[in-house]
Enzyme design. Structure first.
Site, PDB file in Angstrom:
ATOM      1  N   SER A  31       0.882  -1.240  -0.249  1.00  0.00           N
ATOM      2  CA  SER A  31       0.107   0.259   0.043  1.00  0.00           C
ATOM      3  C   SER A  31       0.779   1.307  -0.050  1.00  0.00           C
ATOM      4  O   SER A  31       1.599   1.512   1.120  1.00  0.00           O
ATOM      5  CB  SER A  31      -0.821   0.047   1.216  1.00  0.00           C
ATOM      6  OG  SER A  31      -1.637  -0.991   1.178  1.00  0.00           O
ATOM      7  N   HIS A  62      -3.460  -0.764  -4.675  1.00  0.00           N
ATOM      8  CA  HIS A  62      -2.840  -1.966  -5.112  1.00  0.00           C
ATOM      9  C   HIS A  62      -3.107  -2.296  -6.337  1.00  0.00           C
ATOM     10  O   HIS A  62      -4.291  -2.702  -6.722  1.00  0.00           O
ATOM     11  CB  HIS A  62      -3.137  -3.293  -4.318  1.00  0.00           C
ATOM     12  CG  HIS A  62      -2.421  -3.309  -2.962  1.00  0.00           C
ATOM     13  ND1 HIS A  62      -1.508  -3.994  -2.670  1.00  0.00           N
ATOM     14  CD2 HIS A  62      -2.929  -2.705  -1.724  1.00  0.00           C
ATOM     15  CE1 HIS A  62      -1.098  -3.856  -1.473  1.00  0.00           C
ATOM     16  NE2 HIS A  62      -1.832  -3.231  -0.814  1.00  0.00           N
ATOM     17  N   HIS A  84      -3.842 -10.470  -0.528  1.00  0.00           N
ATOM     18  CA  HIS A  84      -3.741 -10.651   0.762  1.00  0.00           C
ATOM     19  C   HIS A  84      -4.708 -11.801   1.268  1.00  0.00           C
ATOM     20  O   HIS A  84      -5.724 -12.129   0.538  1.00  0.00           O
ATOM     21  CB  HIS A  84      -4.382  -9.339   1.555  1.00  0.00           C
ATOM     22  CG  HIS A  84      -3.751  -8.107   1.226  1.00  0.00           C
ATOM     23  ND1 HIS A  84      -3.791  -7.306   0.073  1.00  0.00           N
ATOM     24  CD2 HIS A  84      -2.577  -7.431   1.956  1.00  0.00           C
ATOM     25  CE1 HIS A  84      -2.712  -6.518   0.022  1.00  0.00           C
ATOM     26  NE2 HIS A  84      -2.249  -6.293   1.144  1.00  0.00           N
ATOM     27  N   TYR A  86      -6.779 -11.843   3.535  1.00  0.00           N
ATOM     28  CA  TYR A  86      -8.079 -11.468   3.924  1.00  0.00           C
ATOM     29  C   TYR A  86      -9.073 -11.196   2.534  1.00  0.00           C
ATOM     30  O   TYR A  86     -10.169 -11.137   2.738  1.00  0.00           O
ATOM     31  CB  TYR A  86      -8.116 -10.032   4.715  1.00  0.00           C
ATOM     32  CG  TYR A  86      -7.481  -8.997   3.942  1.00  0.00           C
ATOM     33  CD1 TYR A  86      -8.322  -8.460   2.998  1.00  0.00           C
ATOM     34  CD2 TYR A  86      -6.311  -8.441   4.576  1.00  0.00           C
ATOM     35  CE1 TYR A  86      -7.513  -7.052   2.299  1.00  0.00           C
ATOM     36  CE2 TYR A  86      -5.596  -7.320   3.798  1.00  0.00           C
ATOM     37  CZ  TYR A  86      -6.223  -6.697   2.773  1.00  0.00           C
ATOM     38  OH  TYR A  86      -5.787  -5.486   2.216  1.00  0.00           O
ATOM     39  N   GLU A  87      -8.472 -11.270   1.428  1.00  0.00           N
ATOM     40  CA  GLU A  87      -9.257 -10.913   0.227  1.00  0.00           C
ATOM     41  C   GLU A  87      -9.924 -12.300  -0.145  1.00  0.00           C
ATOM     42  O   GLU A  87     -10.712 -12.469  -1.122  1.00  0.00           O
ATOM     43  CB  GLU A  87      -8.453 -10.627  -1.062  1.00  0.00           C
ATOM     44  CG  GLU A  87      -7.866  -8.966  -0.905  1.00  0.00           C
ATOM     45  CD  GLU A  87      -7.036  -8.647  -1.868  1.00  0.00           C
ATOM     46  OE1 GLU A  87      -7.450  -8.556  -2.933  1.00  0.00           O
ATOM     47  OE2 GLU A  87      -5.707  -8.770  -1.744  1.00  0.00           O
ATOM     48  N   ALA A 114       2.412  -1.168   4.423  1.00  0.00           N
ATOM     49  CA  ALA A 114       2.006  -0.276   5.508  1.00  0.00           C
ATOM     50  C   ALA A 114       1.707  -1.158   6.789  1.00  0.00           C
ATOM     51  O   ALA A 114       1.215  -2.103   6.672  1.00  0.00           O
ATOM     52  CB  ALA A 114       0.749   0.351   5.014  1.00  0.00           C
ATOM     53  N   MET A 212      -1.239  -6.890   7.847  1.00  0.00           N
ATOM     54  CA  MET A 212      -1.932  -7.772   7.332  1.00  0.00           C
ATOM     55  C   MET A 212      -1.377  -8.552   6.137  1.00  0.00           C
ATOM     56  O   MET A 212      -2.093  -9.215   5.269  1.00  0.00           O
ATOM     57  CB  MET A 212      -3.257  -7.054   6.804  1.00  0.00           C
ATOM     58  CG  MET A 212      -4.040  -6.433   7.901  1.00  0.00           C
ATOM     59  SD  MET A 212      -5.494  -5.614   7.194  1.00  0.00           S
ATOM     60  CE  MET A 212      -6.037  -4.646   8.481  1.00  0.00           C
ATOM     61  N   SER A 213      -0.042  -8.522   5.856  1.00  0.00           N
ATOM     62  CA  SER A 213       0.746  -8.989   4.879  1.00  0.00           C
ATOM     63  C   SER A 213       1.956  -9.626   5.289  1.00  0.00           C
ATOM     64  O   SER A 213       2.320  -9.668   6.493  1.00  0.00           O
ATOM     65  CB  SER A 213       0.755  -8.018   3.793  1.00  0.00           C
ATOM     66  OG  SER A 213       1.594  -6.934   4.093  1.00  0.00           O
ATOM     67  N   ASN A 236       0.094   4.681  10.588  1.00  0.00           N
ATOM     68  CA  ASN A 236      -0.661   5.275  11.732  1.00  0.00           C
ATOM     69  C   ASN A 236      -0.291   4.773  13.173  1.00  0.00           C
ATOM     70  O   ASN A 236       0.317   3.596  12.924  1.00  0.00           O
ATOM     71  CB  ASN A 236      -2.249   4.937  11.375  1.00  0.00           C
ATOM     72  CG  ASN A 236      -2.403   3.240  11.051  1.00  0.00           C
ATOM     73  OD1 ASN A 236      -1.952   2.722  10.282  1.00  0.00           O
ATOM     74  ND2 ASN A 236      -2.792   2.744  12.213  1.00  0.00           N
ATOM     75  N   HIS A 248      -8.533   3.146   6.090  1.00  0.00           N
ATOM     76  CA  HIS A 248      -7.443   3.038   5.023  1.00  0.00           C
ATOM     77  C   HIS A 248      -6.932   4.334   4.505  1.00  0.00           C
ATOM     78  O   HIS A 248      -6.099   4.378   3.734  1.00  0.00           O
ATOM     79  CB  HIS A 248      -8.100   2.079   3.864  1.00  0.00           C
ATOM     80  CG  HIS A 248      -6.918   1.558   2.962  1.00  0.00           C
ATOM     81  ND1 HIS A 248      -6.013   0.945   3.290  1.00  0.00           N
ATOM     82  CD2 HIS A 248      -7.299   1.769   1.467  1.00  0.00           C
ATOM     83  CE1 HIS A 248      -5.267   0.788   2.229  1.00  0.00           C
ATOM     84  NE2 HIS A 248      -5.935   1.078   1.268  1.00  0.00           N
TER      85      HIS A 248
END
Ligand code: HPA
Length: 274
Positions: A31, A62, A84, A86-87, A114, A212-213, A236, A248
Site C-alpha cells: 500500500s 494495489h 492478501h 483477507y481477500e 503499510a 495484514m501481509s 498510523n 485505510h
C-alpha cells in the site's frame, strides 16, 4: 510433477515469454509504496490477472501487476501490489508470486508494506526495518504436503530477515538522514483493524508494528532459499494508542506524505543490493 509445481512452471513460463531480462532482485510494493514505479525504465507490465494461476488484488492502492525493467541501470522484478489472505485467497495463492520469482531466478527480495505502529516511540511516517515477525494468524502457507523440490519441510526462521541486507538498509538511512526504526512485525489476518485490547496484547508479546501481509511471503521466500529484506511504513498509530478511529484513507494519506524520502531510499537500496 505435482499440480502446484505445474502451476508455478506455467506462470513462470508465461512471464519468461514476455520479458527479456533476468533480474536477480525482486521488489514487492505494498500500500502506497508505488512511488518507485516512476523510476522504472523499459518497463514491461503484466497484470496479475493475465498470468495463468495468479489471483488478482482487489484492494484500493494495489495496482496488481508485474513490472519488469531497470532502475538506475539495475534490472528489477517489481510486484506493484500484492494479494492478501483477507481477500479470500488461500495462502498458497497469496504466496504463489514468491514461487514464481524464485523460478524466474530472483535471489534477493525486498518486501514493503503499510503497518500500524504498536511501539509508542514510533511516529506515523516512520520507516521500520523488520527484524523478526510474529505470526498471529494460526495459519502458515507451508501447511500441506511439502514440495521437496522447492524447500525443506521445516525451514529455519532464525535469520529470516537477512542480517547483511539489513546493514545495507541501515547505512543508507544513516547517509540520507532518514529515521529508520527496527522492530518486530506481527501478522494478523485483517481485514478489520485490531481492537485496542489486541494492540495491548501485541505490545506485551513483543510486537512493534502490526499488519495484514508480508509474513506468509517471507515464510515462502525463506522456504525457497531467497534472501529477504522487509520494510514497513508506520502509516498510523495502532488502535487505541490515540483516541481516534483508524481508516485505510489515513494509511494512504501518510504514504503520500513520505513519497520523496522513501523513493530516494529505495533507489539507493536497489543500487546497493544489485
Ligand atoms: N493494523 C493493521 N494493518 C495495518 C495498519 C494497522 O493499524 N495500518 C496499516 N496496515
Amino acid at each position: 510433477m505435482s499440480e502446484y509445481l505445474q502451476k508455478i512452471d506455467r506462470a513462470a513460463a508465461y512471464i519468461r515469454e514476455r520479458v527479456s531480462i533476468s533480474p536477480k532482485l525482486g521488489l514487492v510494493l505494498g500500500s502506497g509504496w508505488n512511488m518507485i514505479l516512476e523510476d522504472i525504465k523499459d518497463a514491461v507490465r503484466i497484470p496479475y490477472g493475465e498470468v495463468p494461476g495468479m489471483a488478482k488484488s482487489t484492494v484500493p492502492g494495489h495496482a496488481g501487476e508485474w513490472v519488469f525493467g531497470n532502475i538506475g541501470g539495475h534490472e528489477v522484478c517489481v510486484m506493484s501490489g500484492r494479494v492478501h489472505y483477507y481477500e479470500g485467497h488461500s495462502l498458497k495463492d497469496v504466496t504463489l508470486p514468491m514461487r514464481i520469482m524464485k523460478a524466474l531466478g530472483i535471489e534477493k527480495l525486498v518486501l514493503t508494506n503499510a503497518a500500524g505502529a504498536v511501539n509508542k516511540d514510533f511516529k506515523p511516517g516512520d520507516m521500520m526495518l523488520i527484524t523478526d515477525h510474529i505470526n498471529m494468524t494460526a495459519s502458515n502457507p507451508l501447511i500441506g504436503a511439502n514440495e521437496d523440490a522447492l524447500g525443506t519441510r521445516f525451514p529455519d526462521m532464525t535469520k529470516a530477515y537477512d542480517p547483511e541486507m539489513r546493514e545495507v538498509a541501515k547505512s543508507i538511512a544513516q547517509a540520507q538522514g532518514l529515521t529508520l526504526r527496527e522492530g518486530v512485525y506481527m501478522w494478523l489476518t485483517g481485514p478489520s483493524f485490531e481492537t485496542p485490547a489486541e494492540i495491548r496484547m501485541a505490545r506485551i508479546l513483543g510486537a512493534d508494528a502490526v499488519g495484514m501481509s508480508t509474513v506468509p511471503e517471507v515464510i515462502v521466500a525463506r522456504h525457497g532459499g531467497m534472501r529477504v529484506l522487509a520494510l514497513s511504513c508506520m502509516t498510523n498509530m495502532a488502535a487505541g494508542v490515540l483516541d481516534q478511529p483508524l481508516s485505510h484513507q489515513e494509511v494512504l494519506d501518510t504514504m503520500r506524505s513520505v513519497q520523496v524520502p522513501y523513493r530516494a531510499f529505495i533507489e539507493r537500496l536497489i543500487e546497493l543490493l544489485s
